[in-house]
Design an enzyme around this catalytic site. Structure first.
Site, PDB file in Angstrom:
ATOM      1  N   TYR A  82       0.837  -1.221   0.000  1.00 35.59           N
ATOM      2  CA  TYR A  82       0.000   0.000   0.000  1.00 35.59           C
ATOM      3  C   TYR A  82       0.864   1.260   0.000  1.00 35.59           C
ATOM      4  O   TYR A  82       0.488   2.285  -0.553  1.00 35.59           O
ATOM      5  CB  TYR A  82      -0.978  -0.024   1.186  1.00 35.59           C
ATOM      6  CG  TYR A  82      -2.131  -0.959   0.913  1.00 35.59           C
ATOM      7  CD1 TYR A  82      -2.100  -2.287   1.325  1.00 35.59           C
ATOM      8  CD2 TYR A  82      -3.226  -0.532   0.153  1.00 35.59           C
ATOM      9  CE1 TYR A  82      -3.134  -3.162   1.011  1.00 35.59           C
ATOM     10  CE2 TYR A  82      -4.263  -1.397  -0.163  1.00 35.59           C
ATOM     11  CZ  TYR A  82      -4.209  -2.712   0.257  1.00 35.59           C
ATOM     12  OH  TYR A  82      -5.223  -3.568  -0.074  1.00 35.59           O
ATOM     13  N   ARG A 117       1.478   1.884  -3.599  1.00 32.63           N
ATOM     14  CA  ARG A 117       0.299   2.432  -4.292  1.00 32.63           C
ATOM     15  C   ARG A 117       0.073   3.889  -3.876  1.00 32.63           C
ATOM     16  O   ARG A 117      -0.372   4.723  -4.652  1.00 32.63           O
ATOM     17  CB  ARG A 117      -0.933   1.572  -3.977  1.00 32.63           C
ATOM     18  CG  ARG A 117      -0.848   0.192  -4.631  1.00 32.63           C
ATOM     19  CD  ARG A 117      -2.049  -0.655  -4.301  1.00 32.63           C
ATOM     20  NE  ARG A 117      -3.267  -0.118  -4.877  1.00 32.63           N
ATOM     21  CZ  ARG A 117      -4.485  -0.558  -4.533  1.00 32.63           C
ATOM     22  NH1 ARG A 117      -4.598  -1.511  -3.620  1.00 32.63           N
ATOM     23  NH2 ARG A 117      -5.560  -0.060  -5.081  1.00 32.63           N
ATOM     24  N   GLN A 145     -15.539   2.879  -5.577  1.00 32.10           N
ATOM     25  CA  GLN A 145     -14.860   1.705  -5.024  1.00 32.10           C
ATOM     26  C   GLN A 145     -13.361   2.002  -4.911  1.00 32.10           C
ATOM     27  O   GLN A 145     -12.617   1.204  -4.352  1.00 32.10           O
ATOM     28  CB  GLN A 145     -15.065   0.488  -5.937  1.00 32.10           C
ATOM     29  CG  GLN A 145     -16.529   0.104  -6.105  1.00 32.10           C
ATOM     30  CD  GLN A 145     -16.703  -0.944  -7.180  1.00 32.10           C
ATOM     31  OE1 GLN A 145     -16.498  -2.138  -6.947  1.00 32.10           O
ATOM     32  NE2 GLN A 145     -17.069  -0.505  -8.358  1.00 32.10           N
ATOM     33  N   ASN A 146     -12.954   3.127  -5.445  1.00 33.50           N
ATOM     34  CA  ASN A 146     -11.533   3.461  -5.487  1.00 33.50           C
ATOM     35  C   ASN A 146     -11.067   4.044  -4.153  1.00 33.50           C
ATOM     36  O   ASN A 146     -11.831   4.717  -3.455  1.00 33.50           O
ATOM     37  CB  ASN A 146     -11.251   4.472  -6.605  1.00 33.50           C
ATOM     38  CG  ASN A 146     -11.645   3.928  -7.981  1.00 33.50           C
ATOM     39  OD1 ASN A 146     -11.728   2.702  -8.144  1.00 33.50           O
ATOM     40  ND2 ASN A 146     -11.922   4.809  -8.921  1.00 33.50           N
ATOM     41  N   HIS A 170     -14.633   1.391  -0.316  1.00 37.21           N
ATOM     42  CA  HIS A 170     -13.516   0.497   0.053  1.00 37.21           C
ATOM     43  C   HIS A 170     -12.418   1.230   0.798  1.00 37.21           C
ATOM     44  O   HIS A 170     -11.293   0.745   0.872  1.00 37.21           O
ATOM     45  CB  HIS A 170     -12.963  -0.190  -1.212  1.00 37.21           C
ATOM     46  CG  HIS A 170     -13.960  -1.089  -1.849  1.00 37.21           C
ATOM     47  ND1 HIS A 170     -13.850  -1.544  -3.140  1.00 37.21           N
ATOM     48  CD2 HIS A 170     -15.126  -1.608  -1.370  1.00 37.21           C
ATOM     49  CE1 HIS A 170     -14.900  -2.311  -3.425  1.00 37.21           C
ATOM     50  NE2 HIS A 170     -15.682  -2.362  -2.367  1.00 37.21           N
ATOM     51  N   GLY A 184     -16.244   2.626 -15.247  1.00 38.78           N
ATOM     52  CA  GLY A 184     -14.950   1.972 -14.998  1.00 38.78           C
ATOM     53  C   GLY A 184     -14.959   0.932 -13.908  1.00 38.78           C
ATOM     54  O   GLY A 184     -14.036   0.879 -13.097  1.00 38.78           O
TER      55      GLY A 184
HETATM   56  N1  APR Z   1     -12.094   4.325 -18.714  1.00 37.36           N
HETATM   57  C1  APR Z   1     -13.198   3.689 -18.221  1.00 37.36           C
HETATM   58  N2  APR Z   1     -13.222   2.382 -17.865  1.00 37.36           N
HETATM   59  C2  APR Z   1     -12.081   1.697 -18.037  1.00 37.36           C
HETATM   60  C3  APR Z   1     -10.888   2.277 -18.538  1.00 37.36           C
HETATM   61  C4  APR Z   1     -10.933   3.652 -18.884  1.00 37.36           C
HETATM   62  N3  APR Z   1      -9.861   4.294 -19.370  1.00 37.36           N
HETATM   63  N4  APR Z   1      -9.926   1.311 -18.588  1.00 37.36           N
HETATM   64  C5  APR Z   1     -10.499   0.179 -18.110  1.00 37.36           C
HETATM   65  N5  APR Z   1     -11.787   0.402 -17.789  1.00 37.36           N
HETATM   66  C6  APR Z   1     -12.778  -0.536 -17.237  1.00 37.36           C
HETATM   67  C7  APR Z   1     -12.537  -2.001 -17.556  1.00 37.36           C
HETATM   68  O1  APR Z   1     -13.122  -2.318 -18.803  1.00 37.36           O
HETATM   69  C8  APR Z   1     -13.268  -2.680 -16.399  1.00 37.36           C
HETATM   70  O2  APR Z   1     -14.650  -2.835 -16.686  1.00 37.36           O
HETATM   71  O3  APR Z   1     -12.684  -0.443 -15.828  1.00 37.36           O
HETATM   72  C9  APR Z   1     -13.110  -1.672 -15.253  1.00 37.36           C
HETATM   73  C10 APR Z   1     -12.068  -2.096 -14.239  1.00 37.36           C
HETATM   74  O4  APR Z   1     -12.548  -3.233 -13.552  1.00 37.36           O
HETATM   75  P1  APR Z   1     -11.702  -3.805 -12.317  1.00 37.36           P
HETATM   76  O5  APR Z   1     -10.247  -3.797 -12.657  1.00 37.36           O
HETATM   77  O6  APR Z   1     -12.366  -5.085 -11.894  1.00 37.36           O
HETATM   78  O7  APR Z   1     -11.874  -2.702 -11.170  1.00 37.36           O
HETATM   79  P2  APR Z   1     -13.112  -2.548 -10.178  1.00 37.36           P
HETATM   80  O8  APR Z   1     -14.389  -2.980 -10.829  1.00 37.36           O
HETATM   81  O9  APR Z   1     -13.052  -1.168  -9.647  1.00 37.36           O
HETATM   82  O10 APR Z   1     -12.767  -3.562  -8.972  1.00 37.36           O
HETATM   83  C11 APR Z   1     -13.684  -3.543  -7.895  1.00 37.36           C
HETATM   84  O11 APR Z   1     -12.270  -5.049  -6.706  1.00 37.36           O
HETATM   85  O12 APR Z   1     -10.159  -5.620  -6.176  1.00 37.36           O
HETATM   86  C12 APR Z   1     -11.274  -5.048  -5.668  1.00 37.36           C
HETATM   87  O13 APR Z   1     -11.397  -3.443  -3.994  1.00 37.36           O
HETATM   88  C13 APR Z   1     -10.985  -3.622  -5.306  1.00 37.36           C
HETATM   89  O14 APR Z   1     -12.400  -1.707  -5.597  1.00 37.36           O
HETATM   90  C14 APR Z   1     -11.867  -2.838  -6.267  1.00 37.36           C
HETATM   91  C15 APR Z   1     -12.954  -3.826  -6.625  1.00 37.36           C
END
Ligand code: APR
Length: 232
Positions: free
Chosen positions: A54, A57, A87-88, A105, A173
């Site tokens: 962390y 990050r 969720q970020n 989160h 996203g």
């Molecule tokens: N603009 C918009 N969306 C995008 C971009 C972009 N430039 N690049 C990628 N994406 C999309 C991908 O297509 C995908 O659908 O963002 C999404 C990312 O998904 P994940 O990586 O699964 O992230 P997230 O959904 O936020 O994960 C949820 O999982 O690991 C845990 O706690 C962590 O908060 C996180 C949670």
């Protein structure tokens, strides 16, 4: 009275700010097995590895800047009563100027006592690390103030309350695979329009979704045009 615009964001929101997502190719969970860096058991087993994960990050975040998507959402506060449910754990929505942000989160820039969760401390930019031996005022080891897999999501009730009140719901996203965040979709009232901003398809059980197949920066610009077209 401004319409309530509720926006659920995930890692893709910050991708254009240079912060890696989790499940895209090359994403964070490809580089680190989640059970080793994002569970309470891992922290008990190897606190130093987790704290360093962390810390890395957090240093990446200090170098990152809000992108046009973050700024566009902040700008929409001129026209709508905007609530961001993210969720970020980054602070890019706030740094872009959004004034109502709920972190489901947790927050990377906060440290929390392992002995008394009500003790939360803001980490400073010039001293952003948490190390083994850093303790709270009661002498307990500090940890990142983030929600690890298997831990409760204290803000989910507030997020549900806000989602129920939405006049417009936007998803940006997120792969919508992690609960309870992904479950917020079930609380969007039926007649409320739903927009998705994502360059890829996202499996969701609602059909009535307007998919803007773009990244966050371009997608929020297009969303703003669509939303303001309907506004008197
Ligand atoms: N603009 C918009 N969306 C995008 C971009 C972009 N430039 N690049 C990628 N994406 C999309 C991908 O297509 C995908 O659908 O963002 C999404 C990312 O998904 P994940 O990586 O699964 O992230 P997230 O959904 O936020 O994960 C949820 O999982 O690991 C845990 O706690 C962590 O908060 C996180 C949670």
């Amino acid at each position: 009275m401004k319409k309530k615009l509720v926006v659920l964001t995930g890692a893709g929101m910050s991708a254009e700010s240079g912060i890696s997502t989790f499940r895209d190719s090359g994403g964070l969970w490809e580089q680190y097995p989640v059970e080793e860096v994002a569970t309470p058991e891992a922290f008990a087993r190897n606190p130093e590895l987790m704290l360093n994960f962390y810390n890395a990050r957090r240093r990446e975040l200090l170098k990152a800047k809000p992108n046009e998507g973050h700024k566009g959402l902040a700008d929409l506060e001129k026209y709508f009563d905007v609530s961001i449910i993210t969720q970020n754990i980054d602070n890019l929505h706030e740094r872009a100027g959004s004034s109502h942000v709920i972190h489901l989160h947790g927050e990377l820039m906060n440290a929390r006592s392992t002995g008394d969760p009500s003790l939360v401390y803001r980490l400073s930019e010039d001293n952003p690390d948490i190390k083994v031996g850093d303790v709270c005022e009661k002498g307990y080891q500090l940890r990142p103030d983030v929600v690890w897999f298997g831990e409760p999501v204290p803000m989910i009730e507030e997020a549900i309350r806000i989602t129920r009140q939405a006049d417009i719901f936007v998803i940006i996203g997120t792969s919508m695979v992690v609960y309870p965040a992904a479950g917020l979709l079930n609380y969007v009232p039926n007649a409320v329009p739903i927009y998705l901003i994502d360059p890829k398809d996202v499996a969701m059980h609602r059909r009535d979704i307007h998919h803007i197949r773009k990244g966050a920066s371009e997608g929020v610009k297009e969303l703003k045009k669509l939303l303001l077209k309907d506004e008197p």
